[in-house]
Scaffold this active site. Sequence first.
Site, PDB file in Angstrom:
ATOM      1  N   GLY A 158       5.444  21.391   2.945  1.00  0.00           N
ATOM      2  CA  GLY A 158       6.245  20.407   3.980  1.00  0.00           C
ATOM      3  C   GLY A 158       7.648  20.491   3.145  1.00  0.00           C
ATOM      4  O   GLY A 158       7.921  21.232   2.062  1.00  0.00           O
ATOM      5  N   ARG A 180      -1.811  25.286   6.817  1.00  0.00           N
ATOM      6  CA  ARG A 180      -2.793  25.578   8.160  1.00  0.00           C
ATOM      7  C   ARG A 180      -2.234  26.962   8.846  1.00  0.00           C
ATOM      8  O   ARG A 180      -2.788  27.723   9.163  1.00  0.00           O
ATOM      9  CB  ARG A 180      -2.794  24.760   9.287  1.00  0.00           C
ATOM     10  CG  ARG A 180      -3.648  23.476   8.619  1.00  0.00           C
ATOM     11  CD  ARG A 180      -3.428  22.281   9.597  1.00  0.00           C
ATOM     12  NE  ARG A 180      -2.204  21.728   9.590  1.00  0.00           N
ATOM     13  CZ  ARG A 180      -1.954  20.655  10.513  1.00  0.00           C
ATOM     14  NH1 ARG A 180      -2.622  20.267  11.430  1.00  0.00           N
ATOM     15  NH2 ARG A 180      -0.653  20.066  10.318  1.00  0.00           N
ATOM     16  N   ARG A 237      -1.010  12.648  -2.248  1.00  0.00           N
ATOM     17  CA  ARG A 237      -1.627  11.567  -1.714  1.00  0.00           C
ATOM     18  C   ARG A 237      -2.939  11.609  -2.876  1.00  0.00           C
ATOM     19  O   ARG A 237      -3.565  12.734  -2.947  1.00  0.00           O
ATOM     20  CB  ARG A 237      -1.913  11.218  -0.421  1.00  0.00           C
ATOM     21  CG  ARG A 237      -0.915  10.792   0.397  1.00  0.00           C
ATOM     22  CD  ARG A 237      -0.372   9.470  -0.172  1.00  0.00           C
ATOM     23  NE  ARG A 237       0.754   8.944   0.698  1.00  0.00           N
ATOM     24  CZ  ARG A 237       1.921   9.079   0.603  1.00  0.00           C
ATOM     25  NH1 ARG A 237       2.392   9.296  -0.647  1.00  0.00           N
ATOM     26  NH2 ARG A 237       2.942   8.336   1.365  1.00  0.00           N
ATOM     27  N   GLU A 266      -4.712   2.857  -5.667  1.00  0.00           N
ATOM     28  CA  GLU A 266      -3.814   2.600  -6.653  1.00  0.00           C
ATOM     29  C   GLU A 266      -3.858   0.991  -6.335  1.00  0.00           C
ATOM     30  O   GLU A 266      -4.033   0.531  -5.246  1.00  0.00           O
ATOM     31  CB  GLU A 266      -2.589   3.007  -6.034  1.00  0.00           C
ATOM     32  CG  GLU A 266      -2.282   4.611  -6.317  1.00  0.00           C
ATOM     33  CD  GLU A 266      -1.279   5.316  -5.797  1.00  0.00           C
ATOM     34  OE1 GLU A 266      -0.201   4.586  -5.208  1.00  0.00           O
ATOM     35  OE2 GLU A 266      -0.979   6.489  -5.835  1.00  0.00           O
ATOM     36  N   HIS A 284       2.688   6.494  -9.469  1.00  0.00           N
ATOM     37  CA  HIS A 284       3.288   6.535  -8.152  1.00  0.00           C
ATOM     38  C   HIS A 284       4.985   6.704  -8.376  1.00  0.00           C
ATOM     39  O   HIS A 284       5.600   5.735  -7.540  1.00  0.00           O
ATOM     40  CB  HIS A 284       2.676   5.813  -7.366  1.00  0.00           C
ATOM     41  CG  HIS A 284       2.696   6.418  -5.954  1.00  0.00           C
ATOM     42  ND1 HIS A 284       2.025   6.369  -4.726  1.00  0.00           N
ATOM     43  CD2 HIS A 284       3.771   7.277  -5.242  1.00  0.00           C
ATOM     44  CE1 HIS A 284       2.261   6.960  -3.778  1.00  0.00           C
ATOM     45  NE2 HIS A 284       3.457   7.544  -3.895  1.00  0.00           N
TER      46      HIS A 284
END
Length: 316
Positions: A158, A180, A237, A266, A284
């Site tokens: 992305g 995908r 993530r 987290e 993060h």
Amino acid sequence: MTLHATPIPLPILGPWLAQDLSASLPDSFLPLVLHSAPDFMAQLAPYVPRIRALVCTSGGQAIDATLMEQLPQLELILNLGAGTECVDLAAAQARGIQVLTGAGVNAVDVAELAIGMMISMARRIHFADREVRALQWGADRKPVRRLAGQRVGIAGMGAIGQAIAKRLLAFDMPISYFSRRPVEALPYTHHADLQSLATAVDFLFLALPGGSATLHLVNADILSALGPQGYVINVGRGSVVDEQALAQALAAGQIAGASLDVFEHEPQVPDSLVQSPNTLLQPHRGGFTVDAHEEIIALTLQRLAGLYAKSSSLIR
């Protein structure tokens, strides 16, 4: 925007940027920063008939069907971050509630950190820094890696994945990716299978979203395929990685190292990853730049103005 007689209530149900957004809102709005309130619905109750939008972030209050049912006028959910795992998308769609995120706004910032993590792991910069501070000049004699020619894999192509790839081109590193479907116009080698990608690369970047579809996608088999010279760098993530399997792979020398900016629970980080000598850990911070924050807040204000533009509640 000018002050309206009755400020528009805006629930802010996540901790990230909550204070910055509150300070940036025009006087037309009444920010309700309730992400840590034990009974936030009781505090929302007086405002429920007038709540048309709310703000959330991953790690804050879950925006589920039950919450939506209690906000009959809700039209817009704004997630400041890139993900949607904190929102019940099916429930929102059934109600006709629009869900917008900050996806792509901080892609450059996350990519920059990812590249920095790769360099630090390969050149052991974080170890060298500790040695100099401890007056142990040159104590670490472990060979470091030249990046040029090393094979890179990116899981998730992305906005963040593409920003990482763009920056990697300057390092003369062959790039492959997993998604995908192939992304048209990208010149990199596509793998439809993550294990195939892991087998083919030395550095595996993870830029995947969270949620059930990617839960523990990086497991013991993927780590074994990456091999003892391979590194994992996760800026997507934390839930994508089976942290127990990762700790075991690191302890057994099945992979060379792991650099993580995200974790499954987290702010809790497993002791096994904290104590490992072959990890580089960040709290993060991928999108944590002044530039990204200003852009996200500006975009949020623009979206709120768009929602209320058709009414007299907010004057531009």
